[in-house]
Write a protein that holds these residues in place. Structure first.
Motif, mmCIF file in Angstrom:
data_model
loop_
_atom_site.group_PDB
_atom_site.id
_atom_site.type_symbol
_atom_site.label_atom_id
_atom_site.label_comp_id
_atom_site.label_asym_id
_atom_site.label_seq_id
_atom_site.Cartn_x
_atom_site.Cartn_y
_atom_site.Cartn_z
ATOM 1 N N ILE A 47 -9.755 1.095 1.884
ATOM 2 C CA ILE A 47 -9.927 2.085 0.716
ATOM 3 C C ILE A 47 -9.184 3.428 1.263
ATOM 4 C CG2 ILE A 47 -11.818 3.170 1.674
ATOM 5 C CD1 ILE A 47 -13.028 2.959 -1.235
ATOM 6 N N THR A 48 -8.903 3.527 2.674
ATOM 7 C CA THR A 48 -8.161 4.835 3.028
ATOM 8 C C THR A 48 -6.813 5.009 2.511
ATOM 9 O OG1 THR A 48 -7.644 3.479 5.096
ATOM 10 C CG2 THR A 48 -9.560 4.939 5.278
ATOM 11 N N VAL A 49 -6.258 3.861 1.924
ATOM 12 C CA VAL A 49 -4.894 3.910 1.136
ATOM 13 C C VAL A 49 -4.990 4.950 0.128
ATOM 14 C CG1 VAL A 49 -3.328 2.679 -0.208
ATOM 15 C CG2 VAL A 49 -4.145 1.597 2.123
ATOM 16 N N GLN A 50 -6.159 4.857 -0.546
ATOM 17 C CA GLN A 50 -6.299 5.863 -1.678
ATOM 18 C C GLN A 50 -7.052 7.208 -1.479
ATOM 19 O OE1 GLN A 50 -8.097 2.533 -3.638
ATOM 20 N NE2 GLN A 50 -9.647 4.001 -4.529
ATOM 21 N N THR A 51 -7.937 7.072 -0.185
ATOM 22 C CA THR A 51 -8.752 8.167 0.090
ATOM 23 C C THR A 51 -8.100 9.080 1.365
ATOM 24 O OG1 THR A 51 -9.997 7.100 1.937
ATOM 25 C CG2 THR A 51 -10.822 6.947 -0.430
ATOM 26 N N HIS A 52 -7.639 8.443 1.951
ATOM 27 C CA HIS A 52 -6.825 9.221 3.287
ATOM 28 C C HIS A 52 -5.317 8.686 3.409
ATOM 29 C CE1 HIS A 52 -11.046 10.014 3.792
ATOM 30 N NE2 HIS A 52 -10.739 11.004 4.682
ATOM 31 N N PRO A 53 -4.392 8.887 2.557
ATOM 32 C CA PRO A 53 -3.281 8.330 2.695
ATOM 33 C C PRO A 53 -2.383 8.939 3.796
ATOM 34 C CG PRO A 53 -3.254 9.710 0.870
ATOM 35 C CD PRO A 53 -4.582 9.311 1.205
ATOM 36 N N LEU B 33 -3.225 9.443 6.835
ATOM 37 C CA LEU B 33 -3.502 8.968 8.052
ATOM 38 C C LEU B 33 -2.458 7.728 8.555
ATOM 39 C CD1 LEU B 33 -7.423 8.832 8.168
ATOM 40 C CD2 LEU B 33 -6.216 10.563 9.151
ATOM 41 N N GLY B 34 -2.429 7.462 9.808
ATOM 42 C CA GLY B 34 -1.403 6.519 10.257
ATOM 43 C C GLY B 34 -1.942 5.183 9.768
ATOM 44 N N PRO B 35 -3.082 4.517 10.160
ATOM 45 C CA PRO B 35 -3.701 3.265 9.689
ATOM 46 C C PRO B 35 -3.658 2.969 8.288
ATOM 47 C CG PRO B 35 -5.116 4.138 11.342
ATOM 48 C CD PRO B 35 -4.065 5.373 10.883
ATOM 49 N N ALA B 36 -3.901 4.244 7.311
ATOM 50 C CA ALA B 36 -3.667 3.987 6.069
ATOM 51 C C ALA B 36 -2.004 3.652 5.393
ATOM 52 C CB ALA B 36 -4.197 5.292 5.265
ATOM 53 N N GLY B 37 -1.353 4.240 6.305
ATOM 54 C CA GLY B 37 0.065 4.166 5.946
ATOM 55 C C GLY B 37 0.398 2.655 6.173
ATOM 56 N N GLU B 38 0.055 2.215 7.331
ATOM 57 C CA GLU B 38 0.278 0.871 7.696
ATOM 58 C C GLU B 38 -0.472 -0.089 6.906
ATOM 59 O OE1 GLU B 38 -1.203 0.477 11.867
ATOM 60 O OE2 GLU B 38 0.035 1.753 12.683
ATOM 61 N N ASN B 39 -1.333 0.114 6.438
ATOM 62 C CA ASN B 39 -2.102 -1.081 5.179
ATOM 63 C C ASN B 39 -1.132 -0.839 4.071
ATOM 64 O OD1 ASN B 39 -4.622 -2.033 6.446
ATOM 65 N ND2 ASN B 39 -5.184 -0.380 6.623
ATOM 66 N N LEU B 40 -0.914 0.426 3.567
ATOM 67 C CA LEU B 40 -0.081 0.727 2.350
ATOM 68 C C LEU B 40 1.219 -0.203 2.716
ATOM 69 C CD1 LEU B 40 0.575 1.734 -0.291
ATOM 70 C CD2 LEU B 40 1.434 3.680 0.723
ATOM 71 N N ALA B 41 1.910 -0.271 3.832
ATOM 72 C CA ALA B 41 3.028 -0.909 3.863
ATOM 73 C C ALA B 41 3.005 -2.357 3.949
ATOM 74 C CB ALA B 41 3.441 -0.699 5.492
ATOM 75 N N VAL B 42 1.703 -2.889 4.251
ATOM 76 C CA VAL B 42 1.494 -4.309 4.172
ATOM 77 C C VAL B 42 1.391 -4.913 2.582
ATOM 78 C CG1 VAL B 42 -0.022 -6.239 4.536
ATOM 79 C CG2 VAL B 42 0.400 -4.518 6.360
ATOM 80 N N GLU B 43 0.914 -3.773 2.026
ATOM 81 C CA GLU B 43 0.382 -4.059 0.563
ATOM 82 C C GLU B 43 2.119 -3.923 -0.122
ATOM 83 O OE1 GLU B 43 -1.783 -0.964 -1.344
ATOM 84 O OE2 GLU B 43 -3.617 -1.483 -0.149
ATOM 85 N N GLN B 44 2.816 -3.307 0.199
ATOM 86 C CA GLN B 44 4.055 -3.017 -0.378
ATOM 87 C C GLN B 44 4.839 -4.424 -0.005
ATOM 88 O OE1 GLN B 44 3.723 -0.462 -2.915
ATOM 89 N NE2 GLN B 44 5.723 -0.937 -2.512
ATOM 90 N N LEU B 45 4.829 -4.934 1.262
ATOM 91 C CA LEU B 45 5.390 -6.132 1.696
ATOM 92 C C LEU B 45 4.897 -7.086 0.836
ATOM 93 C CD1 LEU B 45 5.049 -6.121 5.507
ATOM 94 C CD2 LEU B 45 7.395 -6.022 4.127
#
Length: 277
Positions: free
Chosen positions: A96-102, A104-116
């Motif tokens: 959920i940090t992808v939308q609440t805390h974009p 932050l480094g871990p959120a960015g990593e999760n977003l990158a996986v979503e994009q992949l």
């Protein structure tokens, strides 16, 4: 064939049990050590490591749906291997940090996986849970050895989610129509503070467990030794230092998708009391 990765973990093990109970088969569970895996009867055991793409080939044979926990580096390997194997649909657990805390480094990593995943050509469903109830297991050693929990931000309340609820939503997304191309934010049914979590664990144990609030600096020193500075800062921001209304918001997504109410933290504590003895 449905392949569940992380099949011996908190979410994966619950998901295999749910899929098996609902007659969703055939099923296969992926683990690094097949000899240590205990799956429901009839579930195939596959051994493999995301860091070794060659080891995934046999595990992915005949798989049409894949359950995956987000982890940036290795995910590129398994997503490509899945695409080549003909996997049609991937259910990804992000954060959920992808939308609440974009920021932050871990959120960015999760977003990158979503994009992949979105760019892979496979159908996708993304689950974004808030913090897991099972994160409380990090207090287990302290409770067993000292009988006390030391943690910061004692009274910051977050809608902590039971891992089995993530599994329940994943089961629906894997087996029922209408969830491809959808992203779901998942939370528990009510905000719960760290102090209240410890009280629930104490109730499950049948004895007092004192809570000692410590500073962010003290907590950071302990966590950085395990996770590193950046990850420690990110965790402390999300669990207390930089909590925002979006992170606090309780969502009813679990009950809407599964037809059952989301589980309370005290249920998780009762189910896992043995870990704190």
């Amino acid at each position: 064939m449905i392949l569940v990765t992380g099949a011996t973990g908190n979410i994966g093990s619950a998901l295999l049990k749910e899929l098996h109970a609902h007659g969703a088969g055939p099923l296969r569970g992926l683990t690094r050590d097949a000899a240590q895996a205990t799956f429901p009867e009839g579930v195939e055991v596959a051994e493999g490591d995301f860091a070794d793409p060659a080891s995934l080939k046999a595990a992915l044979e005949g798989v049409r749906s894949l359950f995956l926990l987000s982890c940036l580096g290795p995910d590129a390997n398994i997503l490509e291997a899945a695409r080549q194997a003909g996997v049609e649909h991937v259910v990804l657990v992000s954060s959920i940090t992808v939308q609440t805390h974009p920021h932050l480094g871990p959120a960015g990593e999760n977003l990158a996986v979503e994009q992949l995943l979105k760019e892979s050509g496979m159908a996708w469903t993304i689950l974004r849970p808030t913090q897991f109830a099972s994160n409380a297991l990090m207090w287990a050693a302290s409770i067993r050895e000292y009988g006390t929990v030391h943690a910061p931000d004692a009274d910051t309340a977050l809608p902590t989610i039971h891992p089995a609820d993530i599994a329940s939503v994943a089961r629906v997304a894997l087996t029922e129509p209408g969830h491809q191309g959808r992203t779901y934010a998942l939370t528990g049914p009510e905000p719960v503070t760290a102090r209240q979590q410890v009280e629930a664990i104490a109730a499950a144990l049948g004895r007092e467990v004192p809570f000692a609030e410590i500073s962010r600096q003290q907590a950071h020193a302990q966590m950085a030794a395990i996770f590193g500075d950046e990850a420690a800062d990110a965790v402390l921001d999300v669990t207390g230092g930089d909590v925002n209304d979006e992170l606090r918001a309780v969502r009813d997504t679990v009950s809407q998708l599964t037809g059952a109410p989301a589980r309370l933290f005290r249920q998780w504590a009762s189910e896992n009391a043995a870990a704190f003895h």
